[in-house]
Motif scaffolding. Sequence first.
Motif, PDB file in Angstrom:
ATOM      1  N   VAL A  21      20.822   9.478  -1.453  1.00 43.53           N
ATOM      2  CA  VAL A  21      20.161   9.864  -2.703  1.00 43.53           C
ATOM      3  C   VAL A  21      19.659   8.609  -3.409  1.00 43.53           C
ATOM      4  CG1 VAL A  21      20.476  11.033  -4.919  1.00 43.53           C
ATOM      5  CG2 VAL A  21      21.610  11.905  -2.871  1.00 43.53           C
ATOM      6  N   PHE A  22      18.463   8.705  -4.002  1.00 43.03           N
ATOM      7  CA  PHE A  22      17.834   7.545  -4.633  1.00 43.03           C
ATOM      8  C   PHE A  22      18.771   6.860  -5.619  1.00 43.03           C
ATOM      9  CE2 PHE A  22      13.689   9.886  -3.872  1.00 43.03           C
ATOM     10  CZ  PHE A  22      13.299   9.036  -2.850  1.00 43.03           C
ATOM     11  N   THR A  23      18.753   5.530  -5.576  1.00 39.58           N
ATOM     12  CA  THR A  23      19.383   4.699  -6.603  1.00 39.58           C
ATOM     13  C   THR A  23      18.292   3.799  -7.164  1.00 39.58           C
ATOM     14  OG1 THR A  23      21.477   4.683  -5.419  1.00 39.58           O
ATOM     15  CG2 THR A  23      21.154   2.967  -7.071  1.00 39.58           C
ATOM     16  N   ASP A  24      17.990   3.935  -8.473  1.00 41.69           N
ATOM     17  CA  ASP A  24      16.881   3.209  -9.117  1.00 41.69           C
ATOM     18  C   ASP A  24      15.592   3.450  -8.340  1.00 41.69           C
ATOM     19  OD1 ASP A  24      18.635   2.179 -10.991  1.00 41.69           O
ATOM     20  OD2 ASP A  24      19.038   0.372  -9.806  1.00 41.69           O
ATOM     21  N   PRO A  25      15.102   4.700  -8.295  1.00 36.54           N
ATOM     22  CA  PRO A  25      13.913   5.003  -7.489  1.00 36.54           C
ATOM     23  C   PRO A  25      12.654   4.319  -8.012  1.00 36.54           C
ATOM     24  CG  PRO A  25      14.490   6.875  -8.878  1.00 36.54           C
ATOM     25  CD  PRO A  25      15.603   5.905  -9.036  1.00 36.54           C
ATOM     26  N   VAL A  26      11.835   3.802  -7.069  1.00 33.86           N
ATOM     27  CA  VAL A  26      10.547   3.197  -7.396  1.00 33.86           C
ATOM     28  C   VAL A  26       9.498   3.858  -6.515  1.00 33.86           C
ATOM     29  CG1 VAL A  26      11.519   0.978  -8.095  1.00 33.86           C
ATOM     30  CG2 VAL A  26      10.897   1.356  -5.711  1.00 33.86           C
ATOM     31  N   HIS A  32       4.794   7.064  -2.014  1.00 31.18           N
ATOM     32  CA  HIS A  32       6.110   7.246  -1.428  1.00 31.18           C
ATOM     33  C   HIS A  32       7.172   6.575  -2.300  1.00 31.18           C
ATOM     34  CE1 HIS A  32       3.533   7.760   2.242  1.00 31.18           C
ATOM     35  NE2 HIS A  32       4.258   8.868   2.238  1.00 31.18           N
ATOM     36  N   ASN A  33       8.389   7.135  -2.251  1.00 31.02           N
ATOM     37  CA  ASN A  33       9.468   6.697  -3.133  1.00 31.02           C
ATOM     38  C   ASN A  33      10.624   6.133  -2.317  1.00 31.02           C
ATOM     39  OD1 ASN A  33       8.092   7.844  -5.455  1.00 31.02           O
ATOM     40  ND2 ASN A  33       8.691   9.852  -4.618  1.00 31.02           N
ATOM     41  N   PHE A  34      11.278   5.085  -2.878  1.00 25.40           N
ATOM     42  CA  PHE A  34      12.395   4.420  -2.225  1.00 25.40           C
ATOM     43  C   PHE A  34      13.370   3.911  -3.278  1.00 25.40           C
ATOM     44  CE2 PHE A  34       8.443   3.602   0.022  1.00 25.40           C
ATOM     45  CZ  PHE A  34       8.716   4.122   1.270  1.00 25.40           C
ATOM     46  N   CYS A  35      14.611   3.619  -2.828  1.00 26.36           N
ATOM     47  CA  CYS A  35      15.532   2.890  -3.689  1.00 26.36           C
ATOM     48  C   CYS A  35      14.948   1.491  -3.920  1.00 26.36           C
ATOM     49  CB  CYS A  35      16.916   2.762  -3.047  1.00 26.36           C
ATOM     50  SG  CYS A  35      17.736   4.336  -2.752  1.00 26.36           S
ATOM     51  N   LYS A  36      15.072   1.002  -5.118  1.00 24.73           N
ATOM     52  CA  LYS A  36      14.491  -0.313  -5.417  1.00 24.73           C
ATOM     53  C   LYS A  36      15.109  -1.389  -4.528  1.00 24.73           C
ATOM     54  CE  LYS A  36      13.425  -3.484  -9.199  1.00 24.73           C
ATOM     55  NZ  LYS A  36      13.536  -3.764 -10.654  1.00 24.73           N
ATOM     56  N   SER A  37      16.416  -1.349  -4.343  1.00 29.91           N
ATOM     57  CA  SER A  37      17.076  -2.369  -3.519  1.00 29.91           C
ATOM     58  C   SER A  37      16.671  -2.236  -2.045  1.00 29.91           C
ATOM     59  CB  SER A  37      18.601  -2.255  -3.652  1.00 29.91           C
ATOM     60  OG  SER A  37      19.035  -0.973  -3.224  1.00 29.91           O
ATOM     61  N   CYS A  38      16.458  -1.000  -1.594  1.00 33.97           N
ATOM     62  CA  CYS A  38      16.085  -0.780  -0.180  1.00 33.97           C
ATOM     63  C   CYS A  38      14.712  -1.360   0.127  1.00 33.97           C
ATOM     64  CB  CYS A  38      16.111   0.708   0.148  1.00 33.97           C
ATOM     65  SG  CYS A  38      17.755   1.444   0.164  1.00 33.97           S
ATOM     66  N   PRO A  62       3.441  -6.115  -4.367  1.00 33.81           N
ATOM     67  CA  PRO A  62       3.423  -5.440  -5.685  1.00 33.81           C
ATOM     68  C   PRO A  62       4.753  -5.589  -6.432  1.00 33.81           C
ATOM     69  CG  PRO A  62       3.670  -3.839  -3.913  1.00 33.81           C
ATOM     70  CD  PRO A  62       3.463  -5.156  -3.262  1.00 33.81           C
ATOM     71  N   GLU A  63       4.648  -5.583  -7.725  1.00 32.10           N
ATOM     72  CA  GLU A  63       5.843  -5.556  -8.571  1.00 32.10           C
ATOM     73  C   GLU A  63       6.146  -4.099  -8.898  1.00 32.10           C
ATOM     74  OE1 GLU A  63       5.388  -7.973 -11.990  1.00 32.10           O
ATOM     75  OE2 GLU A  63       4.985  -9.817 -10.868  1.00 32.10           O
ATOM     76  N   LEU A  64       7.341  -3.648  -8.528  1.00 32.67           N
ATOM     77  CA  LEU A  64       7.698  -2.236  -8.656  1.00 32.67           C
ATOM     78  C   LEU A  64       8.623  -2.008  -9.847  1.00 32.67           C
ATOM     79  CD1 LEU A  64       8.377  -1.469  -4.893  1.00 32.67           C
ATOM     80  CD2 LEU A  64       6.297  -1.019  -6.178  1.00 32.67           C
ATOM     81  N   CYS A  65       8.340  -0.940 -10.555  1.00 31.77           N
ATOM     82  CA  CYS A  65       9.179  -0.559 -11.699  1.00 31.77           C
ATOM     83  C   CYS A  65       9.851   0.777 -11.399  1.00 31.77           C
ATOM     84  CB  CYS A  65       8.327  -0.440 -12.967  1.00 31.77           C
ATOM     85  SG  CYS A  65       7.520  -1.984 -13.456  1.00 31.77           S
ATOM     86  N   PHE A  69      10.789   9.294 -14.312  1.00 28.51           N
ATOM     87  CA  PHE A  69      10.769  10.745 -14.072  1.00 28.51           C
ATOM     88  C   PHE A  69      11.657  11.109 -12.892  1.00 28.51           C
ATOM     89  CE2 PHE A  69       8.907  14.354 -11.788  1.00 28.51           C
ATOM     90  CZ  PHE A  69       9.031  15.341 -12.756  1.00 28.51           C
ATOM     91  N   ILE A  70      11.461  10.378 -11.759  1.00 26.41           N
ATOM     92  CA  ILE A  70      12.267  10.671 -10.572  1.00 26.41           C
ATOM     93  C   ILE A  70      13.727  10.313 -10.831  1.00 26.41           C
ATOM     94  CG2 ILE A  70      12.641  10.061  -8.150  1.00 26.41           C
ATOM     95  CD1 ILE A  70       9.688   9.688  -7.851  1.00 26.41           C
ATOM     96  N   SER A  71      13.954   9.255 -11.624  1.00 27.62           N
ATOM     97  CA  SER A  71      15.328   8.847 -11.946  1.00 27.62           C
ATOM     98  C   SER A  71      16.062   9.960 -12.666  1.00 27.62           C
ATOM     99  CB  SER A  71      15.302   7.570 -12.772  1.00 27.62           C
ATOM    100  OG  SER A  71      16.625   7.147 -13.048  1.00 27.62           O
ATOM    101  N   LYS A  72      15.333  10.648 -13.625  1.00 29.24           N
ATOM    102  CA  LYS A  72      15.962  11.767 -14.350  1.00 29.24           C
ATOM    103  C   LYS A  72      16.220  12.940 -13.399  1.00 29.24           C
ATOM    104  CE  LYS A  72      13.899  10.662 -18.856  1.00 29.24           C
ATOM    105  NZ  LYS A  72      12.980  11.118 -19.916  1.00 29.24           N
ATOM    106  N   MET A  73      15.268  13.178 -12.496  1.00 26.44           N
ATOM    107  CA  MET A  73      15.452  14.273 -11.552  1.00 26.44           C
ATOM    108  C   MET A  73      16.637  14.013 -10.626  1.00 26.44           C
ATOM    109  SD  MET A  73      13.119  16.531 -12.184  1.00 26.44           S
ATOM    110  CE  MET A  73      13.074  17.511 -10.710  1.00 26.44           C
TER     111      MET A  73
END
Length: 546
Positions: A21-26, A32-38, A62-65, A69-73
Amino acid sequence: MAAAGHVQCEDEFLCSICLDVFTDPVSTSCGHNFCKSCITKHWDNNENYQCPMCKKDFYPRPELCINTFISKMVAQFRHEAQHEPNIYSSNQQAAKPGEVPCDVCTGTKLKALKSCLVCQTSYCQTHLEPHLTRSGLKRHQLIHPVENMEDMMCMKHEKPLELFCKTDHICICLLCPVVDHKNHEFVHLKDEYEEQKAELKKTEAEIQQMIQERQLKIQEIEQSVELSKKAADRETAEGVEVFTALMDSVQRSLDQFKKKIQEKQRTTKKQAKGFIKELELEISELRKRSTEMEQLSGCEDHLHFVQRFTCVKAAPSMKTWTKVSVRPPSYEGSVVRAVSQLEDKLTEDIKKVVVGAELKRVQQYEVDLTLDPDTAYPYLILSDDEKQVHDGDVKNLPPKPQRFSDCCCVLAKQSFSSGKFYFEVQVKQKTEWTLGVVRESINRKGQILLSPQDGHWTIDLSNGNEYEALDDPYVLLSLKSGPQKVGVFVDYEEGLVSFYDVDSSVLIYSFVGCHFNDQLLPFFSPGLNDGGKNSAPLIITPVDTE
């Protein structure tokens, strides 16, 4: 409906890199979405900045933030997973053969999503939830689900295998370097993985190169096999032709042999049949008289008995068969005579058929030869086309280093150091000649002894009817008739030199096991003129294939 929505959350909120499950999704610009650390670690370990899903390149990096929205979901998803375990679990699939089952499930084992190195347990999505939500379990190391978790642990310290000992080339835990691997060189397992992965690419390239080399070798071998097959087919066709002819000859001899035997047998059978027919007639007559006597033996009338007995007794007398017999014809020696005749016939056929087929085969290696005037004996005369030579009785050629000084002979211009070659020479109306091949390095000055030891493989005619193979020792050749045209065949690799009577398809002689070790040159000696008795030239003629 709630269950269907939950399955949708499960699919949409898993990182494609860690499968968790996403942790700090970017989010990337490609959607496409990924964990920031991944995604950060993924780009740190690669030279190109690509999306792991669609392989789109990004430049510059790129610098990712964090996507709020996905974090709340994701937070909502975790909350539902914690408070609705039954609904969440009901949509998971049972472990199939080959898949890792959950170690916690009772009854039907669900498919494991992760394995914990600390707990040494594999978990389905429902039983994995505490590792995702409880602070104490979050520090545990989760990996892709694997069976036999004990293989991932140090057997001595019961700790995860996280290091690699380069000295002993084994995986070890964090406690192993203290005692068992003291002063050894070791690195983190991940670093060794990266190093070996790079080496794997190099090794894979080497393997691909080896595969290509072996594929080329396979092609080479297959080509050799194909050439061998063609040669085998040709040889088989020739063999079939030869053996068919021989078998026809054997069959004809067998048919003649059987015919002779059958004729004798028919004569004997006819005689026996005549005797049997005659005997059967007499037996019939005797049985008739026997019946009459049997009837007469019960007669009480004296007059009738005497009168009838006189008639029966007066019946014609029978032939005496004591000395009559059917004598089987004598076949003694028939097989021996037939085989002897067949042997003579086969010997003759073999010479015609076998040697004829062999001659046709070697004639395929015909070469176009011309005589070399620079090597010719000074008294020889060569034709303008350099195909004919005879002795002219008059010295007409100037001295040269490569010229024969005292031997009445000449060499061909063409030389050979490999393969097979064949040529034919007309020797018609000659009383003396010598033909064959010689090493290029032979002595050409003074008297020459023609022998294989000195680099000569030749046959000759002398005194009009004496043929010899100039082997070591010389071999007197017994020929039924003198050849009008001689064929010479050489197989350099096999060390073979053969001479044929072309018109009669007869093998005259073969030198075998020759060691050439040099260029070979065809050799021609027309012999001395001998007052015009031997004036006919030697003529290099083209092969007549008809």
